[in-house]
Design a protein around this motif. Structure first.
Motif, PDB file in Angstrom:
ATOM      1  N   ALA A 193       0.940  -1.077   0.145  1.00 37.85           N
ATOM      2  CA  ALA A 193       0.047  -0.085  -0.009  1.00 37.85           C
ATOM      3  C   ALA A 193       1.100   1.247  -0.063  1.00 37.85           C
ATOM      4  O   ALA A 193       1.917   1.286   0.756  1.00 37.85           O
ATOM      5  N   LEU A 194       0.684   2.289  -0.879  1.00 37.32           N
ATOM      6  CA  LEU A 194       1.194   3.505  -1.007  1.00 37.32           C
ATOM      7  C   LEU A 194       0.854   4.329   0.306  1.00 37.32           C
ATOM      8  O   LEU A 194      -0.229   4.565   0.641  1.00 37.32           O
ATOM      9  N   LEU A 195       1.889   4.615   1.152  1.00 34.56           N
ATOM     10  CA  LEU A 195       1.724   5.505   2.264  1.00 34.56           C
ATOM     11  C   LEU A 195       1.469   6.942   2.038  1.00 34.56           C
ATOM     12  O   LEU A 195       2.137   7.344   1.043  1.00 34.56           O
ATOM     13  N   ASN A 196       0.746   7.713   2.911  1.00 34.54           N
ATOM     14  CA  ASN A 196       0.462   8.965   2.827  1.00 34.54           C
ATOM     15  C   ASN A 196       1.713   9.582   3.502  1.00 34.54           C
ATOM     16  O   ASN A 196       2.191  10.611   2.820  1.00 34.54           O
ATOM     17  N   ILE A 197       2.351   9.126   4.592  1.00 36.31           N
ATOM     18  CA  ILE A 197       3.470   9.773   5.083  1.00 36.31           C
ATOM     19  C   ILE A 197       4.676   9.618   4.311  1.00 36.31           C
ATOM     20  O   ILE A 197       4.886   8.478   3.522  1.00 36.31           O
ATOM     21  N   ARG A 198       5.386  10.363   4.142  1.00 32.07           N
ATOM     22  CA  ARG A 198       6.672  10.361   3.021  1.00 32.07           C
ATOM     23  C   ARG A 198       7.770   9.932   4.202  1.00 32.07           C
ATOM     24  O   ARG A 198       7.905  10.153   5.315  1.00 32.07           O
ATOM     25  N   ARG A 199       8.674   9.408   3.510  1.00 30.78           N
ATOM     26  CA  ARG A 199      10.105   8.856   4.006  1.00 30.78           C
ATOM     27  C   ARG A 199      10.690  10.165   4.484  1.00 30.78           C
ATOM     28  O   ARG A 199      10.692  11.207   3.511  1.00 30.78           O
ATOM     29  N   ASN A 200      11.157  10.116   5.694  1.00 35.13           N
ATOM     30  CA  ASN A 200      12.022  11.432   6.051  1.00 35.13           C
ATOM     31  C   ASN A 200      13.397  11.163   5.785  1.00 35.13           C
ATOM     32  O   ASN A 200      13.861  10.087   4.868  1.00 35.13           O
ATOM     33  N   LEU A 255       7.032   7.289  -0.242  1.00 35.16           N
ATOM     34  CA  LEU A 255       7.538   7.760  -1.474  1.00 35.16           C
ATOM     35  C   LEU A 255       8.562   9.165  -0.510  1.00 35.16           C
ATOM     36  O   LEU A 255       8.200   9.275   0.567  1.00 35.16           O
ATOM     37  N   THR A 256       9.456   9.553  -1.136  1.00 37.74           N
ATOM     38  CA  THR A 256      10.302  10.565  -0.742  1.00 37.74           C
ATOM     39  C   THR A 256       9.362  11.741  -0.788  1.00 37.74           C
ATOM     40  O   THR A 256       8.375  11.979  -1.554  1.00 37.74           O
ATOM     41  N   ARG A 257       9.863  12.723  -0.047  1.00 34.32           N
ATOM     42  CA  ARG A 257       9.211  14.298   0.033  1.00 34.32           C
ATOM     43  C   ARG A 257       8.950  14.584  -1.584  1.00 34.32           C
ATOM     44  O   ARG A 257       7.912  15.315  -1.823  1.00 34.32           O
ATOM     45  N   GLU A 258       9.929  14.443  -2.482  1.00 33.87           N
ATOM     46  CA  GLU A 258       9.921  14.921  -3.795  1.00 33.87           C
ATOM     47  C   GLU A 258       8.990  13.821  -4.603  1.00 33.87           C
ATOM     48  O   GLU A 258       8.826  14.294  -5.830  1.00 33.87           O
ATOM     49  N   GLY A 259       8.564  12.765  -4.192  1.00 38.64           N
ATOM     50  CA  GLY A 259       7.538  12.063  -4.745  1.00 38.64           C
ATOM     51  C   GLY A 259       8.349  10.738  -5.404  1.00 38.64           C
ATOM     52  O   GLY A 259       7.630  10.078  -6.198  1.00 38.64           O
ATOM     53  N   PHE A 260       9.424  10.574  -5.222  1.00 34.68           N
ATOM     54  CA  PHE A 260      10.064   9.331  -5.727  1.00 34.68           C
ATOM     55  C   PHE A 260       9.890   8.163  -4.704  1.00 34.68           C
ATOM     56  O   PHE A 260       9.864   8.237  -3.395  1.00 34.68           O
ATOM     57  N   LEU A 315      16.227  -5.917 -13.267  1.00 35.17           N
ATOM     58  CA  LEU A 315      15.780  -5.533 -11.906  1.00 35.17           C
ATOM     59  C   LEU A 315      15.922  -4.077 -11.469  1.00 35.17           C
ATOM     60  O   LEU A 315      16.933  -3.492 -11.988  1.00 35.17           O
ATOM     61  N   PHE A 316      14.753  -3.318 -11.059  1.00 33.13           N
ATOM     62  CA  PHE A 316      14.766  -2.192 -10.577  1.00 33.13           C
ATOM     63  C   PHE A 316      14.647  -1.798  -9.332  1.00 33.13           C
ATOM     64  O   PHE A 316      13.923  -2.800  -8.603  1.00 33.13           O
ATOM     65  N   THR A 317      15.475  -1.023  -8.572  1.00 29.68           N
ATOM     66  CA  THR A 317      15.295  -0.611  -7.409  1.00 29.68           C
ATOM     67  C   THR A 317      15.843   0.765  -7.016  1.00 29.68           C
ATOM     68  O   THR A 317      16.633   1.317  -7.553  1.00 29.68           O
ATOM     69  N   PRO A 318      14.861   1.517  -6.142  1.00 27.91           N
ATOM     70  CA  PRO A 318      15.261   2.795  -5.767  1.00 27.91           C
ATOM     71  C   PRO A 318      16.750   2.972  -5.352  1.00 27.91           C
ATOM     72  O   PRO A 318      17.293   2.169  -4.590  1.00 27.91           O
ATOM     73  N   SER A 319      17.324   4.198  -5.706  1.00 27.01           N
ATOM     74  CA  SER A 319      18.843   4.463  -5.242  1.00 27.01           C
ATOM     75  C   SER A 319      18.925   4.921  -3.935  1.00 27.01           C
ATOM     76  O   SER A 319      18.006   5.294  -3.187  1.00 27.01           O
ATOM     77  N   VAL A 320      20.028   4.311  -3.053  1.00 28.59           N
ATOM     78  CA  VAL A 320      20.127   4.714  -1.799  1.00 28.59           C
ATOM     79  C   VAL A 320      20.304   6.277  -1.592  1.00 28.59           C
ATOM     80  O   VAL A 320      20.100   6.773  -0.494  1.00 28.59           O
ATOM     81  N   GLU A 321      20.550   6.902  -2.741  1.00 26.37           N
ATOM     82  CA  GLU A 321      20.524   8.345  -2.845  1.00 26.37           C
ATOM     83  C   GLU A 321      19.296   9.027  -2.404  1.00 26.37           C
ATOM     84  O   GLU A 321      18.946  10.142  -2.216  1.00 26.37           O
ATOM     85  N   THR A 322      17.946   8.236  -2.574  1.00 24.04           N
ATOM     86  CA  THR A 322      16.635   8.756  -2.241  1.00 24.04           C
ATOM     87  C   THR A 322      16.626   8.837  -0.438  1.00 24.04           C
ATOM     88  O   THR A 322      15.525   9.360  -0.131  1.00 24.04           O
ATOM     89  N   GLY A 323      17.737   8.118   0.085  1.00 23.31           N
ATOM     90  CA  GLY A 323      17.683   8.467   1.408  1.00 23.31           C
ATOM     91  C   GLY A 323      16.996   7.041   2.368  1.00 23.31           C
ATOM     92  O   GLY A 323      16.879   7.301   3.443  1.00 23.31           O
ATOM     93  N   ILE A 324      17.192   5.851   1.587  1.00 17.98           N
ATOM     94  CA  ILE A 324      16.390   4.805   2.129  1.00 17.98           C
ATOM     95  C   ILE A 324      17.725   4.057   2.837  1.00 17.98           C
ATOM     96  O   ILE A 324      18.851   4.439   2.564  1.00 17.98           O
TER      97      ILE A 324
END
Ligand SMILES: C=C(O[C@@H]1C=C(C(=O)O)C=C[C@H]1N)C(=O)O
Ligand SMILES: Cc1ncc(COP(=O)(O)O)c(C=O)c1O
Length: 286
Positions: free
Chosen positions: A129-136, A170-175, A192-201
């Motif tokens: 489920a896509l969360l409303n709260i964004r990743r800090n 999602l990040t604050r920017e929507g990624f 295979l795709f995965t978000p970059s660690v540069e997104t702050g994960i």
């Protein structure tokens, strides 16, 4: 259960830390969660490397090596009569005065928690489920597996207690970022795709391991900044962490996915299981 605390094996209802521990007062603590299969802690070196890097970053004077930790884990397994377990290895800064401290912490608290966890007989599945709260954003330059889990806890409260579901930030920017307690992957064809660690994960140990397994399967791997719409083109979806391993996804929002019937997720799970059966205790490079 018996825990290991600062050199002693003691009952979980007797373990104590001081209220002046800065891990408690200011979140200055790190932890690793990993599994033990048939007495063998999986990817222990990778977990210890991430922990030790985080301790250096936080100025907590401690470094843990396999030859120190293995005997502790074996003692903890024996004390709890376990062969297969979930481990939380926790290092908090140790005691200080009230007030922010800039000096290094010389006497951290090491606690290892353990609970029974067997090997699943078959692949489970989750719905995302896509969360409303964004990743800090991370508290520092990179995301540490620190005591700072308020963002994750608020997300879990939004998602609810269901073990069949995982929330995706999602990040604050929507990624696309990551799950509440997992990293996110999807496939298109042989990539295979995965978000970059540069997104702050969090750069998950399992994330890193799966990316290496993908190479063994001649899959391309791409990390990047992706909008949620990227998942509309996805063929298979899965999430990863060291406790749940590779978890196929059957649904994201209204879109269904093959879940555990997915060709790629089955191949990756087979590879993962193969390494698990080899009782890998070193690192993902072995
Ligand atoms: C692996 C899971 O959760 C991890 C463990 C904790 C914890 O011990 O509190 C928190 C977040 C995760 N890193 C899981 O599958 O729940
Ligand atoms: C926020 C978050 N991302 C990713 C992960 C996966 O990390 P690992 O593969 O090291 O267990 C976790 C922990 O399980 C986590 O809490």
């Amino acid at each position: 259960m018996i825990v290991f605390a600062n050199g002693e094996y003691i009952s979980s209802d007797e373990v104590k830390i001081s209220p002046f521990d800065h891990g408690f007062l200011y979140g200055l603590g790190l932890f690793e969660t990993f599994r033990i299969y048939e007495g063998h802690p999986f990817l222990l070196d990778d977990h210890l490397a991430r922990l030790n890097e985080g301790l250096r970053t936080l100025g907590i004077k401690a470094e843990y090596r396999r030859h120190e930790i293995l005997p502790i884990l074996k003692g903890l397994l024996a004390a709890n009569s376990l062969e297969n377990a979930y481990v939380r290895m926790n290092v908090s800064a140790g005691n200080g005065e009230i007030g922010l401290q800039t000096a290094e912490y010389e006497e951290p608290n090491l606690i290892l928690f353990m609970k029974p966890l067997g090997t699943p007989s078959q692949l489970g599945e989750k719905k995302l489920a896509l969360l409303n709260i964004r990743r800090n954003t991370p508290e520092g330059a990179t995301r540490l597996k620190s005591h700072h889990y308020l963002n994750n806890i608020l997300a879990k409260r939004e998602l609810g207690a269901s073990s069949e579901a995982e929330g995706i930030f999602l990040t604050r920017e929507g990624f696309l970022a990551e799950g509440i307690v997992s990293n996110l992957f999807w496939t298109e064809g042989e990539t295979l795709f995965t978000p970059s660690v540069e997104t702050g994960i969090l750069n998950g140990i399992t994330r890193q391991f799966v990316m290496k397994l993908a190479g063994k399967l001649q899959l391309g791997v791409q990390e990047g900044f992706y909008p949620q719409e990227a998942l509309l083109e996805a063929e298979e979806l899965f999430v990863t962490n060291s406790i749940q391993e590779v978890v196929p996804v059957s649904m994201f929002g209204q879109k269904t996915f093959p879940g555990k019937e997915g060709r790629v997720v089955q191949a990756l799970s087979r590879q993962y299981g193969e390494c698990r059966r080899k009782l890998w205790t070193r690192n993902s490079l072995q």
